[in-house]
Design a protein around this motif. Structure first.
Motif, PDB file in Angstrom:
ATOM      1  N   THR A  63       0.835  -1.203   0.000  1.00  0.00           N
ATOM      2  CA  THR A  63       0.000   0.000   0.000  1.00  0.00           C
ATOM      3  C   THR A  63       0.867   1.249   0.000  1.00  0.00           C
ATOM      4  O   THR A  63       2.037   1.213   0.416  1.00  0.00           O
ATOM      5  CB  THR A  63      -0.937   0.010   1.229  1.00  0.00           C
ATOM      6  N   SER A  65      -0.314   3.656   1.753  1.00  0.00           N
ATOM      7  CA  SER A  65      -1.022   4.268   2.875  1.00  0.00           C
ATOM      8  C   SER A  65      -0.201   4.222   4.150  1.00  0.00           C
ATOM      9  O   SER A  65       0.056   3.138   4.689  1.00  0.00           O
ATOM     10  CB  SER A  65      -2.336   3.523   3.103  1.00  0.00           C
ATOM     11  N   GLY A 113      -8.434   7.792   7.627  1.00  0.00           N
ATOM     12  CA  GLY A 113      -9.563   8.039   6.736  1.00  0.00           C
ATOM     13  C   GLY A 113     -10.854   7.387   7.186  1.00  0.00           C
ATOM     14  O   GLY A 113     -11.926   8.001   7.159  1.00  0.00           O
ATOM     15  N   ARG A 114     -10.791   6.128   7.613  1.00  0.00           N
ATOM     16  CA  ARG A 114     -12.038   5.434   7.929  1.00  0.00           C
ATOM     17  C   ARG A 114     -12.708   5.989   9.176  1.00  0.00           C
ATOM     18  O   ARG A 114     -13.918   5.817   9.354  1.00  0.00           O
ATOM     19  CB  ARG A 114     -11.822   3.921   7.983  1.00  0.00           C
ATOM     20  N   GLU A 117     -14.738   8.519   7.585  1.00  0.00           N
ATOM     21  CA  GLU A 117     -15.828   7.857   6.837  1.00  0.00           C
ATOM     22  C   GLU A 117     -16.941   7.412   7.787  1.00  0.00           C
ATOM     23  O   GLU A 117     -18.119   7.509   7.473  1.00  0.00           O
ATOM     24  CB  GLU A 117     -15.275   6.625   6.100  1.00  0.00           C
ATOM     25  N   PHE A 137     -15.123   2.005  -2.693  1.00  0.00           N
ATOM     26  CA  PHE A 137     -13.883   1.661  -2.022  1.00  0.00           C
ATOM     27  C   PHE A 137     -14.254   0.844  -0.784  1.00  0.00           C
ATOM     28  O   PHE A 137     -15.291   1.076  -0.174  1.00  0.00           O
ATOM     29  CB  PHE A 137     -13.033   2.880  -1.644  1.00  0.00           C
ATOM     30  N   THR A 139     -13.395   0.389   2.530  1.00  0.00           N
ATOM     31  CA  THR A 139     -13.779   0.931   3.845  1.00  0.00           C
ATOM     32  C   THR A 139     -14.913   1.944   3.705  1.00  0.00           C
ATOM     33  O   THR A 139     -15.782   2.029   4.572  1.00  0.00           O
ATOM     34  CB  THR A 139     -12.579   1.601   4.542  1.00  0.00           C
ATOM     35  N   THR A 140     -14.895   2.697   2.599  1.00  0.00           N
ATOM     36  CA  THR A 140     -15.942   3.713   2.385  1.00  0.00           C
ATOM     37  C   THR A 140     -17.305   3.037   2.318  1.00  0.00           C
ATOM     38  O   THR A 140     -18.243   3.418   3.025  1.00  0.00           O
ATOM     39  CB  THR A 140     -15.685   4.473   1.065  1.00  0.00           C
ATOM     40  N   ASN A 199      -9.447   4.599  -6.515  1.00  0.00           N
ATOM     41  CA  ASN A 199      -8.478   3.576  -6.129  1.00  0.00           C
ATOM     42  C   ASN A 199      -8.731   2.253  -6.855  1.00  0.00           C
ATOM     43  O   ASN A 199      -7.847   1.719  -7.549  1.00  0.00           O
ATOM     44  CB  ASN A 199      -8.558   3.412  -4.605  1.00  0.00           C
ATOM     45  N   ASP A 228     -14.198  12.102  -1.409  1.00  0.00           N
ATOM     46  CA  ASP A 228     -13.100  11.373  -0.773  1.00  0.00           C
ATOM     47  C   ASP A 228     -11.821  11.974  -1.354  1.00  0.00           C
ATOM     48  O   ASP A 228     -11.431  11.684  -2.479  1.00  0.00           O
ATOM     49  CB  ASP A 228     -13.204   9.879  -1.087  1.00  0.00           C
ATOM     50  N   THR A 230      -8.746  11.642  -0.503  1.00  0.00           N
ATOM     51  CA  THR A 230      -7.538  10.909  -0.126  1.00  0.00           C
ATOM     52  C   THR A 230      -6.379  11.083  -1.124  1.00  0.00           C
ATOM     53  O   THR A 230      -5.244  11.291  -0.723  1.00  0.00           O
ATOM     54  CB  THR A 230      -7.896   9.411   0.015  1.00  0.00           C
ATOM     55  N   ARG A 231      -6.677  10.981  -2.430  1.00  0.00           N
ATOM     56  CA  ARG A 231      -5.616  11.137  -3.442  1.00  0.00           C
ATOM     57  C   ARG A 231      -5.988  12.245  -4.434  1.00  0.00           C
ATOM     58  O   ARG A 231      -5.711  12.161  -5.619  1.00  0.00           O
ATOM     59  CB  ARG A 231      -5.357   9.804  -4.162  1.00  0.00           C
ATOM     60  N   SER A 268      -7.927  10.463   4.027  1.00  0.00           N
ATOM     61  CA  SER A 268      -6.904   9.651   4.664  1.00  0.00           C
ATOM     62  C   SER A 268      -5.579  10.342   4.379  1.00  0.00           C
ATOM     63  O   SER A 268      -5.050  10.238   3.268  1.00  0.00           O
ATOM     64  CB  SER A 268      -6.902   8.233   4.100  1.00  0.00           C
ATOM     65  N   LYS A 270      -2.820   9.589   5.192  1.00  0.00           N
ATOM     66  CA  LYS A 270      -1.742   8.607   5.052  1.00  0.00           C
ATOM     67  C   LYS A 270      -1.300   8.447   3.600  1.00  0.00           C
ATOM     68  O   LYS A 270      -0.336   7.744   3.327  1.00  0.00           O
ATOM     69  CB  LYS A 270      -2.227   7.257   5.590  1.00  0.00           C
ATOM     70  N   MET A 393      -1.019  -6.395  -3.329  1.00  0.00           N
ATOM     71  CA  MET A 393      -2.269  -6.860  -2.713  1.00  0.00           C
ATOM     72  C   MET A 393      -3.358  -7.136  -3.740  1.00  0.00           C
ATOM     73  O   MET A 393      -3.346  -6.590  -4.836  1.00  0.00           O
ATOM     74  CB  MET A 393      -2.785  -5.880  -1.660  1.00  0.00           C
ATOM     75  N   ARG A 395      -6.921  -6.898  -5.429  1.00  0.00           N
ATOM     76  CA  ARG A 395      -8.030  -5.958  -5.595  1.00  0.00           C
ATOM     77  C   ARG A 395      -8.984  -6.578  -6.607  1.00  0.00           C
ATOM     78  O   ARG A 395      -9.089  -6.149  -7.741  1.00  0.00           O
ATOM     79  CB  ARG A 395      -7.553  -4.580  -6.064  1.00  0.00           C
TER      80      ARG A 395
END
Ligand code: F0G
Length: 470
Positions: A63, A65, A113-114, A117, A137, A139-140, A199, A228, A230-231, A268, A270, A393, A395
């Motif tokens: 990740t 993250s 982030g979560r 969320e 996503f 966790t979202t 993502n 979101d 995050t990115r 997030s 991270k 990982m 996906r």
């Protein structure tokens, strides 16, 4: 030493190369394991790369993250963190930075982030309401569903096709969204859940044109548009690169304009914000913010620390400022693209275009002889680790989980293995090693047999599921 990698210089190609806008001040040794050690480690981990110990990993692309390298300024910032329980100066610096860079009025820190969320899902979703989004996503969607929401994917079809070269594969299909609103009624739509970049689609961006259209649509129907973020800095880079009218705008200007069309965002930190822990929720609506600020004390901590140490907030504020620097983001995405281009040049099937934070291997085309029922992307992540100690990982179907209403597996069209690249951590030589490792696994792809799941946790199963070899 010989290598089959191209040795053409940027000069020969008639361009000037980018390089990392930093030099290395501190190093952390890496450990290279033997095949026998990796064989054992992988079996102990139930063929799930999330369950490996990091000391058994060579190059860790699990990740992006929380795996970023902080700058000397950020490390210095840790020393300046104000650890007051209430009213920490570091909180006010973070709040000010989020206001300036993202443009929202009210800011709440959260542990990651979560955490944000969770809060936004609880305060903005009534049970039974729909939450349309540009692809799910993990966790979202989990938090939206735990709050009683029903997620519906309204991303454009191109996002589900790994070979489609659409420049903004994260865009919402406005007609899909309109159909949902007509079918269910605007009152039954909690908010539009927009992520930049997407993502699960491969780190694919959303265009400015799309968020503008969404704003207009949401105004017509009085529906909230929540981001979101995050990115979102990486998303801004793609707008600058690809969208007419934005080539001369700065990343900071593009980011702020994009956010200005939305009613709030969760983050997030991270990822984009270059820290190891942290997040925030930011909103323009005072009433909604009040509700979230009340809940944060139940789940995260007081509203001026939200589960973080003062030093974490201090490092985050500095990281946000660094994240929008042009040379930083160009080198960050340049490195991801470097790895993606190496793999594409070797005919390894990858998601196109190469996205912002990761290269995604297309496990369906990598292992055409494996059905989705035997977890091709999980298999590929395991095989890559075994070959070289490189950790990615899954996906695909494991990450997609089950439909909460029917209990059936979701069957995503994308079955991908993600190689996510931490920011400012690895060098170009590491990327060469990764490309060679993937090529080696590709060369022996016909011998892969797939996996069976032997343990399946109830929530977010990909994190803790266990597998065995078929
Ligand atoms: N939104 C997006 C788009 C994410 O990628 C993540 C995390 C979150 C929200 C949740 O944030 O982890 O701080 O609680 N993504 C990580 C990943 C886990 O590896 O892609 P978090």
């Amino acid at each position: 030493m010989t290598t089959n990698l191209p040795v053409t210089t940027g000069h020969q190609l008639g361009r000037r190369s980018w390089a990392e806008p930093w030099k290395i001040k501190m190093v952390e040794p890496l450990r290279i394991t033997t095949t026998a050690e990796r064989e054992r480690a992988l079996a102990d981990a139930g063929y799930n790369t999330f369950l490996l110990r990091s000391e058994d990993v060579y190059i860790d692309l699990l990740t992006d993250s929380g795996t970023n390298a902080m700058s000397d300024r950020q490390w210095a910032g840790l020393m300046l963190g104000d650890e007051a329980y209430a009213g920490s100066r570091s909180f006010y610096e973070l709040e000010q930075t989020v206001r300036e860079v993202y443009g929202y009025r009210y800011v709440l820190p959260t542990h990651q982030g979560r955490g944000a969320e969770h809060l936004i899902s609880r305060v903005a979703i009534r049970p039974g309401q729909f939450v349309p989004g540009n692809m799910y996503f993990t966790t979202t969607r989990a938090h939206q569903e735990l709050a009683g929401g029903i997620f519906e994917d309204v991303v454009i079809d191109a996002a589900h096709d790994p070979e489609d070269e659409h420049p903004f594969k994260g865009d919402v299909d406005i007609s899909k969204l309109e159909r949902l609103i007509t079918r269910e009624g605007a009152d039954n739509v909690a908010y539009v859940s927009l992520a930049g970049t997407v993502n699960m689609a491969g780190g694919q961006p959303v265009s400015m044109a799309c968020v503008r259209d969404l704003r207009a649509l949401c105004n017509r129907h009085r529906i909230r548009l929540l981001l979101d973020a995050t990115r979102m800095v990486e998303n801004a880079f793609f707008i600058q690169e690809r969208e007419p009218g934005y080539a001369d705008k700065t990343i900071a200007e593009i980011l702020k304009e994009f956010c200005s069309y939305t009613d709030g965002a969760w983050m997030s930190a991270k990822k984009d914000a270059l820290v190891n822990i942290g997040g925030w929720l930011a909103l323009n609506d005072e009433e909604l913010f009040e509700a979230a600020r009340n809940l944060v004390v139940v789940f995260e901590g007081l509203h001026t620390y939200g589960g973080l140490a003062g030093r974490d907030m201090q490092a985050m504020a500095i990281g946000i400022t660094e994240s929008v620097q042009e040379d930083h983001i160009r080198a960050r995405i340049g490195q991801v693209r470097y790895l993606g281009d190496l793999l594409a040049a070797a005919d390894v099937p990858v998601v196109r275009p190469i996205g912002g934070h990761a290269v995604f291997l297309d496990a369906r085309r990598f292992y055409p002889h494996l059905s989705q029922e035997v977890f091709p992307a999980q298999t590929l992540a395991a095989e890559l680790y075994l070959d070289s100690g490189v950790r990615g990982m899954e996906r695909g179907i494991v990450s997609a989980g089950r439909d909460p209403a029917t209990g059936e597996h979701h069957h995503p069209s994308l079955e991908l293995t993600r190689l996510a690249i931490p920011r400012r951590v690895y060098t170009q030589a590491h990327m060469d090693i990764v490309a060679e490792a993937v090529q080696a696994v590709y060369d022996k792809r016909h011998s892969a047999k797939g996996l069976i799941m032997t343990y399946e946790p109830r929530y977010l199963r990909f994190f803790q599921a266990r597998f065995d070899r078929l």
